[in-house]
Design a protein around this motif. Sequence first.
Motif, mmCIF file in Angstrom:
data_model
loop_
_atom_site.group_PDB
_atom_site.id
_atom_site.type_symbol
_atom_site.label_atom_id
_atom_site.label_comp_id
_atom_site.label_asym_id
_atom_site.label_seq_id
_atom_site.Cartn_x
_atom_site.Cartn_y
_atom_site.Cartn_z
ATOM 1 N N ALA A 1 0.854 -1.190 0.000
ATOM 2 C CA ALA A 1 0.000 0.000 0.000
ATOM 3 C C ALA A 1 0.888 1.238 0.000
ATOM 4 O O ALA A 1 0.863 2.058 0.911
ATOM 5 N N SER A 2 1.691 1.335 -1.053
ATOM 6 C CA SER A 2 2.700 2.373 -1.206
ATOM 7 C C SER A 2 2.267 3.327 -2.306
ATOM 8 O O SER A 2 1.187 3.195 -2.881
ATOM 9 N N ALA A 3 3.123 4.294 -2.625
ATOM 10 C CA ALA A 3 2.834 5.173 -3.756
ATOM 11 C C ALA A 3 2.711 4.362 -5.043
ATOM 12 O O ALA A 3 1.802 4.582 -5.851
ATOM 13 N N ALA A 4 3.623 3.406 -5.235
ATOM 14 C CA ALA A 4 3.556 2.560 -6.423
ATOM 15 C C ALA A 4 2.313 1.689 -6.400
ATOM 16 O O ALA A 4 1.640 1.512 -7.423
ATOM 17 N N GLY B 1 -1.311 -3.963 2.562
ATOM 18 C CA GLY B 1 -0.218 -3.193 3.136
ATOM 19 C C GLY B 1 0.144 -3.691 4.509
ATOM 20 O O GLY B 1 -0.748 -3.943 5.334
ATOM 21 N N ASP B 2 1.430 -3.841 4.799
ATOM 22 C CA ASP B 2 1.820 -4.370 6.101
ATOM 23 C C ASP B 2 1.797 -3.313 7.199
ATOM 24 O O ASP B 2 1.848 -3.648 8.386
ATOM 25 N N GLU B 3 1.692 -2.040 6.848
ATOM 26 C CA GLU B 3 1.534 -0.989 7.853
ATOM 27 C C GLU B 3 0.046 -0.754 8.113
ATOM 28 O O GLU B 3 -0.796 -1.036 7.246
ATOM 29 N N PRO B 4 -0.288 -0.184 9.277
ATOM 30 C CA PRO B 4 -1.708 0.075 9.569
ATOM 31 C C PRO B 4 -2.240 1.329 8.897
ATOM 32 O O PRO B 4 -3.446 1.595 8.961
ATOM 33 N N HIS B 5 -1.365 2.100 8.243
ATOM 34 C CA HIS B 5 -1.758 3.383 7.680
ATOM 35 C C HIS B 5 -2.183 3.251 6.222
ATOM 36 O O HIS B 5 -1.621 2.446 5.474
ATOM 37 N N PRO B 6 -3.156 4.072 5.799
ATOM 38 C CA PRO B 6 -3.461 4.138 4.364
ATOM 39 C C PRO B 6 -2.249 4.643 3.596
ATOM 40 O O PRO B 6 -1.308 5.190 4.184
ATOM 41 N N PRO B 7 -2.227 4.482 2.273
ATOM 42 C CA PRO B 7 -1.059 4.898 1.495
ATOM 43 C C PRO B 7 -0.681 6.356 1.759
ATOM 44 O O PRO B 7 -1.529 7.249 1.739
ATOM 45 N N TYR B 8 0.624 6.584 1.985
ATOM 46 C CA TYR B 8 1.106 7.934 2.273
ATOM 47 C C TYR B 8 2.395 8.189 1.506
ATOM 48 O O TYR B 8 3.023 7.274 0.981
ATOM 49 N N ASP B 9 2.777 9.465 1.457
ATOM 50 C CA ASP B 9 3.955 9.881 0.709
ATOM 51 C C ASP B 9 5.181 9.788 1.606
ATOM 52 O O ASP B 9 5.186 10.300 2.735
ATOM 53 N N ARG B 10 6.256 9.156 1.108
ATOM 54 C CA ARG B 10 7.443 8.952 1.937
ATOM 55 C C ARG B 10 8.472 10.085 1.898
ATOM 56 O O ARG B 10 9.132 10.331 2.906
ATOM 57 N N PRO B 11 8.697 10.772 0.760
ATOM 58 C CA PRO B 11 9.738 11.808 0.773
ATOM 59 C C PRO B 11 9.613 12.836 1.891
ATOM 60 O O PRO B 11 10.635 13.246 2.456
#
Length: 433
Positions: free
Chosen positions: A11-14, A35-45
């Motif tokens: 559940a990444s940008a890609a 997605g292995d994180e509990p958060h919805p997709p977010y921007d990493r930079p």
Amino acid sequence: MTPRPIAVVGASAAGLAAAEALRRFGWTGPLTLIGDEPHPPYDRPPLSKQLLHGAWEPERLLLRTAEQLAPLGLDLRLGTRATALDVADRTLTLDGGTAVAPREQGGERETLACAGVIIATGVAARTLPGADRTTGVHTLRTLDDALALRARLTGGGRRLVIVGNGVLGCEAAAVARELGHEVTLVGRAPLPMAGVVGDGIGELLAEEHRAHGVQLRTGTVTGLETSGDRVTGVRLATGTGGAPGSAGGTVLPADTVLVAIGSAPAVGWLGDDPALDTSDGLRCDAYCAAAPGIYAAGDVARWDHPVHGRPLRFEHRMNATEQGMAAARNLLAELGETGERKEFAPVPYFWSDQYARKLQAYGPTAGADRVETTVLDRAERRAVALYGRDGHAVGVLATGLPPRQVRALRAVVAAPLPWEQARDRVAAALAGG
């Protein structure tokens, strides 16, 4: 019979770009985003910049709100890990999340038979032995990582040692100095980001960091010094500027350590299936396909770039979005849902913000066998670097230039050019203002 879903793992940008593209290109069947994180997709930079600085809160990093995700009709599995993939059957094994109980709680793993799979699992931060058991030692890859480090840097001045002087380490060093902390940046190479930008730009970066009070050190880190479970320093095999270490070498005193020594593609869960090549990411063809019905996108994908004629892997934000869309389109073409597959041939792009400086680069700059740096204004860190490989220019980097000139430089390396021809075009772009 219920149709098989397409599953996007990551559940990444890609991953989000792939899911949205699947719908946009006509997939109306079930669509699962894992997605292995509990958060919805977010921007990493922004993790190492705006969020770490405190200028942004986590909500601003979300790539889509819940209302924006709703029309996609996703089976959204957050906090869920993919633990295996049967390539021949296109079947995933999942562990955890809201729909599947974690096995450590006695729950059953779920298998998910898919029409196709897009792998966008990204990379995982490398760390040091014992770091996870030591208070004050951090990595910076996820939202939770960034929030933990931000909390550590809130309030009084810290003695922060950053292990690793690549892009992430340099960006975090800039933020920490702006927050008023004492910062030491340690790298095996004597110049920041030299492996990506070359010595000429690396020298400018070193000057910029020193001008802002960052202490630069060169050496190999051999471990951490601790008192109880708290970090007290970073031990170097050799070096100057620190105290003698308990196990030899030099110690750089620290109450906070950021380990920024790179990352490893998140492919361990794929196992040893001979159908997949997982050396340095997931190997794909020019269409982003790793196997029939199995595609990859983003930091995890190492694909045959049709212009550069060799497999490339880019851990950069723009590539994640573009490759997610390309993988979705080509998977649907393979499944007979849309037109023909198309080779993925982007002009790679990355940027880095450090203090008031922005570096922007096009093309593969790492691994160049020739680098020529033109410093236009040393005090303002205005410069252009051209990167070559096998007699051709393949990459260009600019810092301190106006957008018009930066755009003109992109055209120089849209395809590899003979070195002298590229040099002339760079000169013309700079002369054109």
